[in-house]
Design a protein around this motif. Structure first.
Motif, PDB file in Angstrom:
ATOM      1  N   MET A 106       0.824  -1.214   0.000  1.00 12.52           N
ATOM      2  CA  MET A 106       0.000   0.000   0.000  1.00 12.52           C
ATOM      3  C   MET A 106       0.855   1.260   0.000  1.00 12.52           C
ATOM      4  O   MET A 106       2.025   1.227   0.381  1.00 12.52           O
ATOM      5  CB  MET A 106      -0.896   0.030   1.245  1.00 12.52           C
ATOM      6  CG  MET A 106      -1.946  -1.037   1.269  1.00 12.52           C
ATOM      7  SD  MET A 106      -2.939  -0.965   2.778  1.00 12.52           S
ATOM      8  CE  MET A 106      -4.006   0.427   2.377  1.00 12.52           C
ATOM      9  N   GLU A 107       0.227   2.353  -0.383  1.00 12.66           N
ATOM     10  CA  GLU A 107       0.877   3.660  -0.248  1.00 12.66           C
ATOM     11  C   GLU A 107       1.075   3.927   1.233  1.00 12.66           C
ATOM     12  O   GLU A 107       0.216   3.611   2.058  1.00 12.66           O
ATOM     13  CB  GLU A 107      -0.001   4.746  -0.862  1.00 12.66           C
ATOM     14  CG  GLU A 107      -0.192   4.615  -2.350  1.00 12.66           C
ATOM     15  CD  GLU A 107      -1.129   5.675  -2.892  1.00 12.66           C
ATOM     16  OE1 GLU A 107      -1.133   6.806  -2.365  1.00 12.66           O
ATOM     17  OE2 GLU A 107      -1.853   5.356  -3.845  1.00 12.66           O
ATOM     18  N   LEU A 160      -5.015  -0.390   7.952  1.00  9.17           N
ATOM     19  CA  LEU A 160      -5.095  -1.830   8.204  1.00  9.17           C
ATOM     20  C   LEU A 160      -4.602  -2.213   9.597  1.00  9.17           C
ATOM     21  O   LEU A 160      -4.629  -3.388   9.965  1.00  9.17           O
ATOM     22  CB  LEU A 160      -4.310  -2.604   7.139  1.00  9.17           C
ATOM     23  CG  LEU A 160      -4.904  -2.570   5.749  1.00  9.17           C
ATOM     24  CD1 LEU A 160      -4.041  -3.360   4.771  1.00  9.17           C
ATOM     25  CD2 LEU A 160      -6.327  -3.119   5.739  1.00  9.17           C
ATOM     26  N   GLN A 161      -4.170  -1.234  10.387  1.00 10.74           N
ATOM     27  CA  GLN A 161      -3.672  -1.547  11.723  1.00 10.74           C
ATOM     28  C   GLN A 161      -4.713  -2.247  12.593  1.00 10.74           C
ATOM     29  O   GLN A 161      -4.358  -3.204  13.281  1.00 10.74           O
ATOM     30  CB  GLN A 161      -3.144  -0.284  12.422  1.00 10.74           C
ATOM     31  CG  GLN A 161      -2.466  -0.551  13.752  1.00 10.74           C
ATOM     32  CD  GLN A 161      -3.434  -0.835  14.886  1.00 10.74           C
ATOM     33  OE1 GLN A 161      -4.484  -0.194  15.005  1.00 10.74           O
ATOM     34  NE2 GLN A 161      -3.092  -1.789  15.723  1.00 10.74           N
ATOM     35  N   PRO A 162      -5.971  -1.819  12.595  1.00 13.42           N
ATOM     36  CA  PRO A 162      -6.938  -2.541  13.447  1.00 13.42           C
ATOM     37  C   PRO A 162      -7.027  -4.028  13.101  1.00 13.42           C
ATOM     38  O   PRO A 162      -7.111  -4.875  14.002  1.00 13.42           O
ATOM     39  CB  PRO A 162      -8.262  -1.824  13.179  1.00 13.42           C
ATOM     40  CG  PRO A 162      -7.862  -0.445  12.759  1.00 13.42           C
ATOM     41  CD  PRO A 162      -6.581  -0.643  11.967  1.00 13.42           C
TER      42      PRO A 162
END
Length: 69
Positions: free
Chosen positions: A18-19, A26-28
């Motif tokens: 991803m950029e 996407l951390q969660p």
């Protein structure tokens, strides 16, 4: 192999592709996978734990970037 480990690898690849300014989103999901791994007694690799910490920092910074002055 543990399904959590498979999910961790999938997320890791997705995050790296991803950029940079969007990957904190996407951390969660990564945090949830890490928690499930720990509950299952699966060791979380250091690089994944460090990535999760970096993503949490990026998420906090992104919140401040969106605050009006």
């Amino acid at each position: 192999m543990n399904p959590c480990v498979d999910e961790m690898h999938r997320l890791h690849r997705q995050i790296l592709s991803m950029e940079e300014d969007k990957r904190h989103r996407l951390q969660p999901q990564l945090g949830t996978v890490i928690a499930r791994m720990k509950q299952s007694g699966v060791m979380v690799p250091n690089d994944i734990a460090q990535l999760n910490n970096a993503l949490m920092d990026e998420a906090i910074e992104a919140q401040f970037d969106n605050l009006p002055i």
